[in-house]
Motif scaffolding. Structure first.
Motif, PDB file in Angstrom:
ATOM      1  N   ARG A   1       0.865  -1.179   0.000  1.00 23.40           N
ATOM      2  CA  ARG A   1       0.000   0.000   0.000  1.00 23.40           C
ATOM      3  C   ARG A   1       0.904   1.232   0.000  1.00 23.40           C
ATOM      4  O   ARG A   1       1.179   1.817   1.052  1.00 23.40           O
ATOM      5  N   PRO A   2       1.386   1.625  -1.161  1.00 21.43           N
ATOM      6  CA  PRO A   2       2.339   2.738  -1.233  1.00 21.43           C
ATOM      7  C   PRO A   2       1.734   4.041  -0.713  1.00 21.43           C
ATOM      8  O   PRO A   2       0.520   4.268  -0.814  1.00 21.43           O
ATOM      9  N   ALA A   3       2.586   4.882  -0.163  1.00 20.14           N
ATOM     10  CA  ALA A   3       2.177   6.231   0.228  1.00 20.14           C
ATOM     11  C   ALA A   3       2.449   7.142  -0.961  1.00 20.14           C
ATOM     12  O   ALA A   3       3.597   7.490  -1.241  1.00 20.14           O
TER      13      ALA A   3
ATOM     14  N   LEU B   1      15.860  -9.915 -12.441  1.00 25.20           N
ATOM     15  CA  LEU B   1      16.725  -9.372 -11.397  1.00 25.20           C
ATOM     16  C   LEU B   1      16.280  -9.963 -10.067  1.00 25.20           C
ATOM     17  O   LEU B   1      15.088  -9.950  -9.747  1.00 25.20           O
ATOM     18  N   LEU B   2      17.231 -10.512  -9.317  1.00 22.48           N
ATOM     19  CA  LEU B   2      16.954 -11.045  -7.994  1.00 22.48           C
ATOM     20  C   LEU B   2      17.235  -9.980  -6.939  1.00 22.48           C
ATOM     21  O   LEU B   2      18.069  -9.085  -7.141  1.00 22.48           O
ATOM     22  N   SER B   3      16.583 -10.100  -5.798  1.00 24.56           N
ATOM     23  CA  SER B   3      16.723  -9.081  -4.763  1.00 24.56           C
ATOM     24  C   SER B   3      18.162  -8.961  -4.270  1.00 24.56           C
ATOM     25  O   SER B   3      18.650  -7.849  -4.031  1.00 24.56           O
ATOM     26  N   HIS B   4      18.886 -10.077  -4.156  1.00 26.21           N
ATOM     27  CA  HIS B   4      20.265  -9.976  -3.680  1.00 26.21           C
ATOM     28  C   HIS B   4      21.180  -9.369  -4.746  1.00 26.21           C
ATOM     29  O   HIS B   4      22.185  -8.729  -4.421  1.00 26.21           O
TER      30      HIS B   4
ATOM     31  N   HIS C   1      23.457  -1.908  -5.588  1.00 25.92           N
ATOM     32  CA  HIS C   1      23.112  -0.612  -5.011  1.00 25.92           C
ATOM     33  C   HIS C   1      23.458  -0.472  -3.542  1.00 25.92           C
ATOM     34  O   HIS C   1      23.240   0.596  -2.969  1.00 25.92           O
ATOM     35  N   GLY C   2      23.947  -1.533  -2.898  1.00 25.19           N
ATOM     36  CA  GLY C   2      24.231  -1.462  -1.482  1.00 25.19           C
ATOM     37  C   GLY C   2      23.072  -1.993  -0.661  1.00 25.19           C
ATOM     38  O   GLY C   2      22.051  -2.427  -1.193  1.00 25.19           O
ATOM     39  N   PRO C   3      23.207  -1.979   0.669  1.00 33.28           N
ATOM     40  CA  PRO C   3      22.173  -2.543   1.541  1.00 33.28           C
ATOM     41  C   PRO C   3      20.801  -1.936   1.324  1.00 33.28           C
ATOM     42  O   PRO C   3      19.785  -2.600   1.463  1.00 33.28           O
ATOM     43  N   SER C   4      20.752  -0.649   0.977  1.00 33.95           N
ATOM     44  CA  SER C   4      19.473   0.001   0.688  1.00 33.95           C
ATOM     45  C   SER C   4      19.602   0.717  -0.635  1.00 33.95           C
ATOM     46  O   SER C   4      20.403   1.638  -0.776  1.00 33.95           O
ATOM     47  N   ALA C   5      18.826   0.284  -1.598  1.00 29.83           N
ATOM     48  CA  ALA C   5      18.908   0.905  -2.919  1.00 29.83           C
ATOM     49  C   ALA C   5      18.404   2.333  -2.897  1.00 29.83           C
ATOM     50  O   ALA C   5      18.841   3.166  -3.670  1.00 29.83           O
ATOM     51  N   GLY C   6      17.499   2.637  -1.979  1.00 29.81           N
ATOM     52  CA  GLY C   6      16.959   3.988  -1.880  1.00 29.81           C
ATOM     53  C   GLY C   6      15.948   4.277  -2.961  1.00 29.81           C
ATOM     54  O   GLY C   6      16.066   3.811  -4.086  1.00 29.81           O
ATOM     55  N   PRO C   7      14.925   5.058  -2.632  1.00 33.81           N
ATOM     56  CA  PRO C   7      13.870   5.310  -3.600  1.00 33.81           C
ATOM     57  C   PRO C   7      14.197   6.371  -4.617  1.00 33.81           C
ATOM     58  O   PRO C   7      13.518   6.494  -5.625  1.00 33.81           O
ATOM     59  N   ASP C   8      15.231   7.188  -4.368  1.00 32.21           N
ATOM     60  CA  ASP C   8      15.457   8.339  -5.222  1.00 32.21           C
ATOM     61  C   ASP C   8      16.455   8.023  -6.322  1.00 32.21           C
ATOM     62  O   ASP C   8      17.235   7.095  -6.244  1.00 32.21           O
ATOM     63  N   CYS C   9      16.410   8.821  -7.342  1.00 31.01           N
ATOM     64  CA  CYS C   9      17.324   8.670  -8.474  1.00 31.01           C
ATOM     65  C   CYS C   9      17.406  10.012  -9.172  1.00 31.01           C
ATOM     66  O   CYS C   9      16.404  10.668  -9.383  1.00 31.01           O
ATOM     67  N   SER C  10      18.588  10.429  -9.518  1.00 31.26           N
ATOM     68  CA  SER C  10      18.762  11.763 -10.095  1.00 31.26           C
ATOM     69  C   SER C  10      19.042  11.732 -11.585  1.00 31.26           C
ATOM     70  O   SER C  10      19.592  12.663 -12.140  1.00 31.26           O
ATOM     71  N   GLY C  11      18.687  10.651 -12.250  1.00 31.03           N
ATOM     72  CA  GLY C  11      18.929  10.575 -13.680  1.00 31.03           C
ATOM     73  C   GLY C  11      19.293   9.164 -14.060  1.00 31.03           C
ATOM     74  O   GLY C  11      18.901   8.212 -13.400  1.00 31.03           O
ATOM     75  N   PRO C  12      20.064   8.972 -15.130  1.00 27.13           N
ATOM     76  CA  PRO C  12      20.455   7.632 -15.535  1.00 27.13           C
ATOM     77  C   PRO C  12      21.131   6.871 -14.400  1.00 27.13           C
ATOM     78  O   PRO C  12      21.996   7.388 -13.715  1.00 27.13           O
TER      79      PRO C  12
ATOM     80  N   ALA D   1       9.188  -2.731  -5.903  1.00 29.79           N
ATOM     81  CA  ALA D   1       8.967  -4.173  -6.010  1.00 29.79           C
ATOM     82  C   ALA D   1       9.874  -4.974  -5.084  1.00 29.79           C
ATOM     83  O   ALA D   1       9.420  -5.889  -4.381  1.00 29.79           O
ATOM     84  N   LEU D   2      11.153  -4.644  -5.072  1.00 29.53           N
ATOM     85  CA  LEU D   2      12.137  -5.472  -4.376  1.00 29.53           C
ATOM     86  C   LEU D   2      12.329  -5.091  -2.919  1.00 29.53           C
ATOM     87  O   LEU D   2      12.594  -5.955  -2.077  1.00 29.53           O
ATOM     88  N   ASP D   3      12.188  -3.825  -2.601  1.00 31.24           N
ATOM     89  CA  ASP D   3      12.395  -3.378  -1.227  1.00 31.24           C
ATOM     90  C   ASP D   3      11.080  -3.227  -0.460  1.00 31.24           C
ATOM     91  O   ASP D   3      10.969  -3.656   0.683  1.00 31.24           O
ATOM     92  N   GLU D   4      10.077  -2.627  -1.077  1.00 29.12           N
ATOM     93  CA  GLU D   4       8.839  -2.346  -0.363  1.00 29.12           C
ATOM     94  C   GLU D   4       7.851  -3.517  -0.413  1.00 29.12           C
ATOM     95  O   GLU D   4       7.240  -3.861   0.595  1.00 29.12           O
ATOM     96  N   LEU D   5       7.659  -4.115  -1.590  1.00 30.83           N
ATOM     97  CA  LEU D   5       6.798  -5.291  -1.683  1.00 30.83           C
ATOM     98  C   LEU D   5       7.514  -6.539  -1.198  1.00 30.83           C
ATOM     99  O   LEU D   5       6.895  -7.480  -0.727  1.00 30.83           O
TER     100      LEU D   5
END
Length: 209
Positions: free
Chosen positions: A4-6, A178-181, A187-198, A125-129
């Motif tokens: 249930r995304p915010a 793509l697998l979660s691991h 991307h590291g332990p937390s891929a993070g939701p943000d992205c600033s471009g490519p 998909a991979l972090d929140e779901l």
């Protein structure tokens, strides 16, 4: 699994959110184009068709069980104008699997918006779901989508030869996954939701069969 995304989901330049009736004209601007529809499983749409889908098939705001899908509009943060849409399908709770898809306006190509939006969808998909595996199926002739899947770090798993009778001809399909691991490795332990471009990732070794 439940999601249930915010809303809205944001990146540096984009907003991902459920589509509304006010977005119909913007969605029509790209979904009515033959070049946009060439490699995807729908024909050029009219306003009535877009409006109906926004009110019915695309109306879900959450995923509560397998077999459901979210369709989210991709809007420019500066203007809130929709320039594309993304799909996240939840295939199996047992196998923790899903699939993503994307449709972006050619008028916005070359700016990295598709990569930015799809990266945010993978985070969803991979972090929140909490999916373990996310796939994408691409027409082998769709070079733009093939490049996008590669930029996202998805692994090319299979080239299916003439596997589908599609719009009057036998066509090939390229399957990515793509697998979660693998996602966290890139991307590291937390891929993070943000992205600033490519998105810059350490690409996985491609495999085919």
């Amino acid at each position: 699994m439940q999601l249930r995304p915010a809303y809205p989901l944001t990146t540096t330049r984009l907003i991902l959110r459920p589509l509304t009736g006010e977005d119909a004209d913007a969605v029509l601007a790209y979904r009515s184009r033959p070049d946009v529809c060439r490699y995807v499983p729908f024909e050029p749409m009219d306003l009535a068709g877009v409006t109906a889908r926004i009110g019915e098939q695309w109306a879900a705001h959450e995923i509560t069980r397998e077999g459901q899908a979210l369709v989210l509009g991709v809007a420019l943060k500066a203007s809130n104008t929709v320039i594309g849409d993304l799909t996240l399908m939840f295939h199996s709770a047992t196998h923790q699997s899903g699939e993503i898809g994307w449709v972006l306006s050619p008028e916005q190509s070359g700016r990295g918006y598709a990569t930015e939006a799809a990266h945010r969808l993978l985070h969803l998909a991979l972090d929140e779901l909490g999916l373990r595996r996310v796939s994408a199926r691409v027409d082998a002739r769709n070079e733009a989508s093939l490049r996008l899947a590669a930029r996202l770090g998805m692994r090319r798993e299979a080239h299916l030869i003439e596997n589908e009778w599609f719009k009057g001809e036998w066509t090939d399909e390229i399957d990515f996954a793509l697998l979660s691991h693998e996602w966290r490795l890139m991307h590291g332990p937390s891929a993070g939701p943000d992205c600033s471009g490519p998105v810059l990732v350490r690409p996985l070794k491609p495999t085919t069969n």
